[in-house]
Motif scaffolding. Structure first.
Motif, short mmCIF file in Angstrom:
data_model
loop_
_atom_site.label_atom_id
_atom_site.label_comp_id
_atom_site.label_asym_id
_atom_site.label_seq_id
_atom_site.Cartn_x
_atom_site.Cartn_y
_atom_site.Cartn_z
N UNK A 118 56.55 22.14 70.14
CA UNK A 118 57.63 21.70 71.02
C UNK A 118 58.02 20.26 70.73
N UNK A 119 57.05 19.39 70.50
CA UNK A 119 57.34 17.99 70.20
C UNK A 119 58.14 17.87 68.91
N UNK A 120 57.77 18.66 67.90
CA UNK A 120 58.52 18.66 66.65
C UNK A 120 59.97 19.03 66.90
N UNK A 121 60.19 20.05 67.72
CA UNK A 121 61.55 20.48 68.05
C UNK A 121 62.33 19.36 68.71
N UNK A 165 63.41 16.50 66.61
CA UNK A 165 64.49 16.80 65.67
C UNK A 165 65.87 16.65 66.29
N UNK A 166 65.93 16.60 67.62
CA UNK A 166 67.21 16.59 68.31
C UNK A 166 67.83 15.20 68.24
N UNK A 226 57.71 20.02 79.77
CA UNK A 226 58.78 19.68 80.72
C UNK A 226 58.94 18.17 80.84
N UNK A 227 57.81 17.49 80.97
CA UNK A 227 57.84 16.03 81.13
C UNK A 227 58.38 15.36 79.87
N UNK A 228 57.99 15.86 78.70
CA UNK A 228 58.46 15.27 77.45
C UNK A 228 59.97 15.43 77.31
N UNK A 229 60.48 16.60 77.69
CA UNK A 229 61.93 16.83 77.66
C UNK A 229 62.64 15.91 78.65
N UNK A 230 62.06 15.75 79.84
CA UNK A 230 62.66 14.89 80.86
C UNK A 230 62.75 13.45 80.41
N UNK A 231 61.77 13.01 79.64
CA UNK A 231 61.80 11.63 79.13
C UNK A 231 62.95 11.42 78.15
N UNK A 232 63.46 12.52 77.61
CA UNK A 232 64.62 12.45 76.73
C UNK A 232 65.93 12.71 77.48
N UNK A 233 65.83 12.81 78.81
CA UNK A 233 67.03 13.02 79.62
C UNK A 233 67.53 14.44 79.62
N UNK A 234 66.67 15.41 79.31
CA UNK A 234 67.07 16.81 79.24
C UNK A 234 66.60 17.54 80.50
N UNK A 281 62.88 23.55 58.23
CA UNK A 281 64.15 22.82 58.24
C UNK A 281 64.44 22.39 59.66
N UNK A 282 65.07 21.23 59.86
CA UNK A 282 65.40 20.80 61.22
C UNK A 282 66.42 21.73 61.86
N UNK A 283 66.41 21.77 63.19
CA UNK A 283 67.28 22.68 63.92
C UNK A 283 68.75 22.46 63.57
N UNK A 284 69.17 21.20 63.40
CA UNK A 284 70.57 20.93 63.05
C UNK A 284 70.96 21.67 61.76
N UNK A 285 70.11 21.60 60.75
CA UNK A 285 70.40 22.25 59.48
C UNK A 285 70.43 23.76 59.63
N UNK A 286 69.48 24.31 60.40
CA UNK A 286 69.46 25.75 60.64
C UNK A 286 70.73 26.19 61.34
N UNK A 287 71.14 25.43 62.35
CA UNK A 287 72.34 25.75 63.15
C UNK A 287 73.58 25.81 62.26
N UNK A 288 73.65 24.97 61.25
CA UNK A 288 74.83 24.89 60.39
C UNK A 288 74.71 25.76 59.13
#
Length: 339
Positions: free
Chosen positions: A67-70, A73-74, A99-107, A293-300
């Motif tokens: 999850x941290x890797x994901x 990558x954002x 959940x807490x790690x995501x919240x620290x990123x404002x998600x 591959x990072x999520x951005x690259x996969x998405x594109x």
């Protein structure tokens, strides 16, 4: 009335532009991530694809390192993460650390749970900053809820909800927003107002009434689908996605409008695989892995673009069973009653 018309128009006709110019979709980076915290569950709900013999993926939970890797990558704005996919999220011991790690990123973060482990994890939940909690609430007694939520202890779930809301009030915090989720079925369709009354007494913020989906993302034999439909679909047409056709039950005509999920959502499985849809419970539509591959690259990627096009034209088997129009969902704020 106008807003409802606009929403329906979007879902029914919004895909034409993207069908003409499918390359446009890759420029819209995902604003929602669906993260598979776990594909394990203690319940045996009959329509759940994960209990079927055909389900082949290895059981487990997503490690925090994955999850941290994901998240690391954002590098664009993600609005929310939904930690619900094919299993019970609270099985994962690191779920609230995530959940807490995501919240620290404002998600913002959402968890959907059957409630069985809620009472054991309330402190961690309230400390995590979780934004929204959806709790399965398909009945007002053990007898009613057991007809579908096989293995659920009704009193354990209710006690967990009651304690969560009490401790949330004692701490004077507004989050998480607590939703009780009621899937309308034949055996519980007459208890909707009682469910609202109970939600009021518990102090939940909302109760959500949803229609049932039979397939759960995995193709069913005609015989199995007919058996599930006969046993569980409500008599009320208002909360049924299906109608009876010449060859059995089918999704209602006009209910398969434009699917916006390929434009806005990325689904990440517990092993880091990225798939294009939450209906893909078996991972057959995987388009990459965040360890490669990072999520951005996969998405594109071209592979993802092809899958998006398949979804827009409903060429995938999963699309034949899916219906995501907002008419299949009604949210009631507590203390308002059902209308």
């Amino acid at each position: 009335m106008i807003n409802n018309f606009l929403v329906r128009s979007y879902f029914n006709y919004g895909g034409y532009l993207f069908r003409l110019f499918p390359g446009l979709m890759s420029f819209l980076l995902p604003r929602t991530l669906v993260v598979e915290a776990s594909n394990m569950c203690m319940l045996k709900c009959p329509a759940c694809a994960t209990i079927r013999p055909s389900y082949k993926r290895q059981r487990g939970v997503m490690p925090f390192a994955t999850f941290k890797l994901l998240i690391d990558q954002i590098d664009w704005k993600v609005n929310r993460i939904n930690f619900s996919y094919s299993g019970e999220p609270l099985v994962n011991p690191d779920i609230f650390k995530m959940v807490k790690y995501a919240g620290e990123r404002g998600i913002s973060t959402i968890i959907e749970t059957n409630g069985m482990l809620l009472d054991d994890r309330i402190h961690d939940l309230l400390e995590s900053g979780l934004t929204k909690l959806n709790i399965a609430f398909d009945g007002v007694s053990q007898d009613v809820i057991s007809k579908y939520r096989v293995g659920l202890d009704y009193n354990k779930s209710i006690n967990g909800i009651r304690r969560l809301i009490r401790e949330k009030a004692e701490r004077h915090i507004g989050l998480p927003e607590v939703h009780l989720q009621f899937i309308v079925m034949k055996h519980n369709q007459d208890y909707m107002q009682e469910a609202i009354d109970l939600a009021n007494s518990l102090g939940a913020d909302f109760i959500d009434f949803k229609s049932m989906i039979l397939s759960g993302g995995s193709g069913l034999s005609k015989e199995t689908k007919e058996a599930l439909a006969s046993k569980y679909l409500p008599d009320s047409d208002k909360f049924s996605r299906y109608e009876r056709g010449r060859n059995g039950w089918r999704l209602k005509k006009g209910r398969q409008g434009f699917c916006n999920h390929p434009l806005s959502d990325a689904v990440i499985m517990l092993n880091g695989d990225v798939t294009v849809c939450t209906m893909d419970v078996d991972g057959n539509l995987s388009v990459g892995n965040i360890f490669k591959a990072p999520l951005r690259k996969i998405w594109k990627s071209k592979q993802y673009a092809k899958r998006r096009r398949d979804i827009l034209f409903r060429d995938l088997a999963e699309c034949k069973e899916c219906c995501l129009l907002p008419s299949d969902f009604k949210t009631v704020r507590t203390n308002t009653g059902f209308k």
